[in-house]
Design a protein around this motif. Structure first.
Motif, mmCIF file in Angstrom:
data_model
loop_
_atom_site.group_PDB
_atom_site.id
_atom_site.type_symbol
_atom_site.label_atom_id
_atom_site.label_comp_id
_atom_site.label_asym_id
_atom_site.label_seq_id
_atom_site.Cartn_x
_atom_site.Cartn_y
_atom_site.Cartn_z
ATOM 1 N N GLU A 38 8.413 17.472 -13.667
ATOM 2 C CA GLU A 38 7.841 16.253 -14.254
ATOM 3 C C GLU A 38 8.951 15.269 -14.647
ATOM 4 O O GLU A 38 8.861 14.071 -14.382
ATOM 5 N N ALA A 39 10.013 15.780 -15.293
ATOM 6 C CA ALA A 39 11.107 14.908 -15.723
ATOM 7 C C ALA A 39 11.858 14.332 -14.524
ATOM 8 O O ALA A 39 12.190 13.137 -14.504
ATOM 9 N N ILE A 40 12.119 15.163 -13.529
ATOM 10 C CA ILE A 40 12.803 14.688 -12.320
ATOM 11 C C ILE A 40 11.954 13.620 -11.636
ATOM 12 O O ILE A 40 12.463 12.564 -11.236
ATOM 13 N N SER A 41 10.672 13.891 -11.516
ATOM 14 C CA SER A 41 9.764 12.946 -10.852
ATOM 15 C C SER A 41 9.741 11.606 -11.569
ATOM 16 O O SER A 41 9.817 10.550 -10.935
ATOM 17 N N ALA A 42 9.645 11.653 -12.905
ATOM 18 C CA ALA A 42 9.616 10.406 -13.680
ATOM 19 C C ALA A 42 10.916 9.618 -13.487
ATOM 20 O O ALA A 42 10.885 8.402 -13.256
ATOM 21 N N ALA A 43 12.047 10.313 -13.546
ATOM 22 C CA ALA A 43 13.338 9.636 -13.402
ATOM 23 C C ALA A 43 13.547 9.097 -11.997
ATOM 24 O O ALA A 43 14.230 8.091 -11.808
ATOM 25 N N ALA A 44 12.962 9.758 -11.002
ATOM 26 C CA ALA A 44 13.104 9.310 -9.610
ATOM 27 C C ALA A 44 12.000 8.336 -9.215
ATOM 28 O O ALA A 44 11.948 7.897 -8.062
ATOM 29 N N ASP A 45 11.131 8.037 -10.149
ATOM 30 C CA ASP A 45 10.020 7.099 -9.929
ATOM 31 C C ASP A 45 9.095 7.561 -8.793
ATOM 32 O O ASP A 45 8.739 6.787 -7.903
ATOM 33 N N ILE A 46 8.753 8.845 -8.855
ATOM 34 C CA ILE A 46 7.786 9.429 -7.918
ATOM 35 C C ILE A 46 6.820 10.287 -8.717
ATOM 36 O O ILE A 46 7.067 10.592 -9.889
ATOM 37 N N SER A 47 5.745 10.705 -8.095
ATOM 38 C CA SER A 47 4.815 11.614 -8.763
ATOM 39 C C SER A 47 5.278 13.059 -8.543
ATOM 40 O O SER A 47 5.984 13.343 -7.571
ATOM 41 N N PRO A 48 4.863 13.978 -9.429
ATOM 42 C CA PRO A 48 5.182 15.384 -9.186
ATOM 43 C C PRO A 48 4.658 15.864 -7.824
ATOM 44 O O PRO A 48 5.318 16.663 -7.151
ATOM 45 N N ARG A 49 3.538 15.350 -7.420
ATOM 46 C CA ARG A 49 2.994 15.726 -6.110
ATOM 47 C C ARG A 49 3.952 15.298 -4.986
ATOM 48 O O ARG A 49 4.199 16.028 -4.037
ATOM 49 N N THR A 50 4.508 14.100 -5.115
ATOM 50 C CA THR A 50 5.477 13.627 -4.128
ATOM 51 C C THR A 50 6.737 14.485 -4.153
ATOM 52 O O THR A 50 7.312 14.779 -3.104
ATOM 53 N N PHE A 51 7.150 14.898 -5.344
ATOM 54 C CA PHE A 51 8.313 15.783 -5.454
ATOM 55 C C PHE A 51 8.145 16.987 -4.530
ATOM 56 O O PHE A 51 9.060 17.369 -3.809
ATOM 57 N N PHE A 52 6.956 17.571 -4.545
ATOM 58 C CA PHE A 52 6.710 18.772 -3.738
ATOM 59 C C PHE A 52 6.606 18.480 -2.241
ATOM 60 O O PHE A 52 6.599 19.401 -1.435
ATOM 61 N N ASN A 53 6.560 17.219 -1.866
ATOM 62 C CA ASN A 53 6.679 16.872 -0.442
ATOM 63 C C ASN A 53 8.125 17.030 0.037
ATOM 64 O O ASN A 53 8.377 17.130 1.239
ATOM 65 N N TYR A 54 9.062 17.031 -0.901
ATOM 66 C CA TYR A 54 10.481 17.107 -0.561
ATOM 67 C C TYR A 54 11.122 18.459 -0.906
ATOM 68 O O TYR A 54 12.064 18.873 -0.243
ATOM 69 N N PHE A 55 10.627 19.091 -1.955
ATOM 70 C CA PHE A 55 11.204 20.358 -2.416
ATOM 71 C C PHE A 55 10.094 21.333 -2.789
ATOM 72 O O PHE A 55 9.073 20.935 -3.346
ATOM 73 N N ALA A 56 10.350 22.605 -2.539
ATOM 74 C CA ALA A 56 9.374 23.638 -2.887
ATOM 75 C C ALA A 56 9.401 23.952 -4.383
ATOM 76 O O ALA A 56 8.406 24.404 -4.940
ATOM 77 N N SER A 57 10.551 23.710 -5.019
ATOM 78 C CA SER A 57 10.692 24.003 -6.446
ATOM 79 C C SER A 57 11.830 23.163 -7.015
ATOM 80 O O SER A 57 12.622 22.591 -6.272
ATOM 81 N N LYS A 58 11.927 23.144 -8.336
ATOM 82 C CA LYS A 58 13.047 22.417 -8.954
ATOM 83 C C LYS A 58 14.356 23.096 -8.613
ATOM 84 O O LYS A 58 15.378 22.437 -8.436
ATOM 85 N N ASP A 59 14.348 24.429 -8.500
ATOM 86 C CA ASP A 59 15.579 25.149 -8.151
ATOM 87 C C ASP A 59 16.133 24.677 -6.814
ATOM 88 O O ASP A 59 17.337 24.547 -6.643
ATOM 89 N N GLU A 60 15.257 24.434 -5.869
ATOM 90 C CA GLU A 60 15.701 23.956 -4.559
ATOM 91 C C GLU A 60 16.371 22.591 -4.676
ATOM 92 O O GLU A 60 17.332 22.301 -3.971
ATOM 93 N N ALA A 61 15.881 21.762 -5.590
ATOM 94 C CA ALA A 61 16.470 20.431 -5.782
ATOM 95 C C ALA A 61 17.832 20.512 -6.474
ATOM 96 O O ALA A 61 18.632 19.587 -6.366
ATOM 97 N N LEU A 62 18.107 21.618 -7.160
ATOM 98 C CA LEU A 62 19.361 21.752 -7.908
ATOM 99 C C LEU A 62 20.481 22.419 -7.124
ATOM 100 O O LEU A 62 21.587 22.545 -7.626
ATOM 101 N N VAL A 63 20.180 22.861 -5.933
ATOM 102 C CA VAL A 63 21.248 23.471 -5.134
ATOM 103 C C VAL A 63 21.585 22.547 -3.981
ATOM 104 O O VAL A 63 20.720 21.895 -3.408
ATOM 105 N N MET A 64 22.871 22.493 -3.666
ATOM 106 C CA MET A 64 23.296 21.622 -2.578
ATOM 107 C C MET A 64 22.936 22.258 -1.248
ATOM 108 O O MET A 64 22.935 23.475 -1.107
ATOM 109 N N GLU A 65 22.614 21.411 -0.318
ATOM 110 C CA GLU A 65 22.357 21.904 1.023
ATOM 111 C C GLU A 65 23.678 22.341 1.625
ATOM 112 O O GLU A 65 24.739 21.834 1.252
ATOM 113 N N PRO A 66 23.641 23.276 2.551
ATOM 114 C CA PRO A 66 24.903 23.699 3.164
ATOM 115 C C PRO A 66 25.651 22.501 3.757
ATOM 116 O O PRO A 66 25.047 21.619 4.348
ATOM 117 N N VAL A 67 26.952 22.494 3.551
ATOM 118 C CA VAL A 67 27.783 21.409 4.061
ATOM 119 C C VAL A 67 27.813 21.455 5.582
ATOM 120 O O VAL A 67 27.775 20.442 6.250
#
Length: 193
Positions: A38-67
């Motif tokens: 919810e906090a990430i979504s608000a700060a990114a100006d998206i809905s929580p539902r939209t957040f889940f279009n990009y990430f399966a969980s908040k943990d996934e958003a907190l880890v960097m993708e492989p270089v």
């Protein structure tokens, strides 16, 4: 010129990075527990539902993708001459990737800081893809002429990745050209440090 599909894909990647940067900044400022969907979504100006279009969980958003993407690495390794010694192939590929990836590492500094503060996130990051890249690289290297054992292949791959990562980090810390540091790193490696 970009096709409509390429443009959509680029915009999706860009939006994903914006959300990820917001999540990491929030976790750095208040800890991983403060970075709720919810906090990430608000700060990114998206809905929580939209957040889940990009990430399966908040943990996934907190880890960097492989270089490194395994496809990119495999393509570069397979393009090397068949009769080239494995160390030279890994050196050439690592140099090319090191130059390409230095700007990406610069963007990763907040992730690195977050993972240093919260090592539990690092285990999740490794599970997301680095092992796949390593295993695919090992598979190619093991089949090369001159490889004496699985351990020999593993040491060559890990040494090459270590030299590349060290040169990139040193370049970020000192501002020295990454190309020169990559040459120095592989010379040190080749001569047994």
């Amino acid at each position: 010129m970009e096709s409509p599909q390429e443009r959509r894909e680029r915009r999706r990647r860009e939006k994903r990075q914006v959300i990820r940067r917001v999540a990491v900044r929030m976790a750095l400022d208040g800890g991983p527990e403060a970075a709720t969907v919810e906090a990430i979504s608000a700060a990114a100006d998206i809905s929580p539902r939209t957040f889940f279009n990009y990430f399966a969980s908040k943990d996934e958003a907190l880890v960097m993708e492989p270089v490194w993407q395994s496809e990119e690495l495999m393509e570069l390794l397979q393009a090397r001459p068949d009769d080239e010694p494995v160390f030279q192939s890994l050196k050439a590929v690592s140099k090319e990737l090191g130059v390409r990836k230095r700007p990406v590492w610069e963007e990763m500094q907040p992730f690195i800081e977050l993972h240093n503060r919260h090592p539990e996130l690092s285990a999740k990051a490794r599970a997301i893809g680095q092992s796949k890249v390593m295993e695919q690289t090992l598979d190619i290297v093991r089949r090369q002429p001159g490889i004496k054992s699985g351990l020999h292949a593993r040491l060559l791959v890990i040494g090459s990745f270590g030299a590349m990562i060290s040169a990139i980090q040193e370049s970020l810390d000192t501002g020295e050209p990454v190309e020169e540091l990559l040459d120095e790193a592989f010379t040190l490696l080749e001569h047994g440090l």
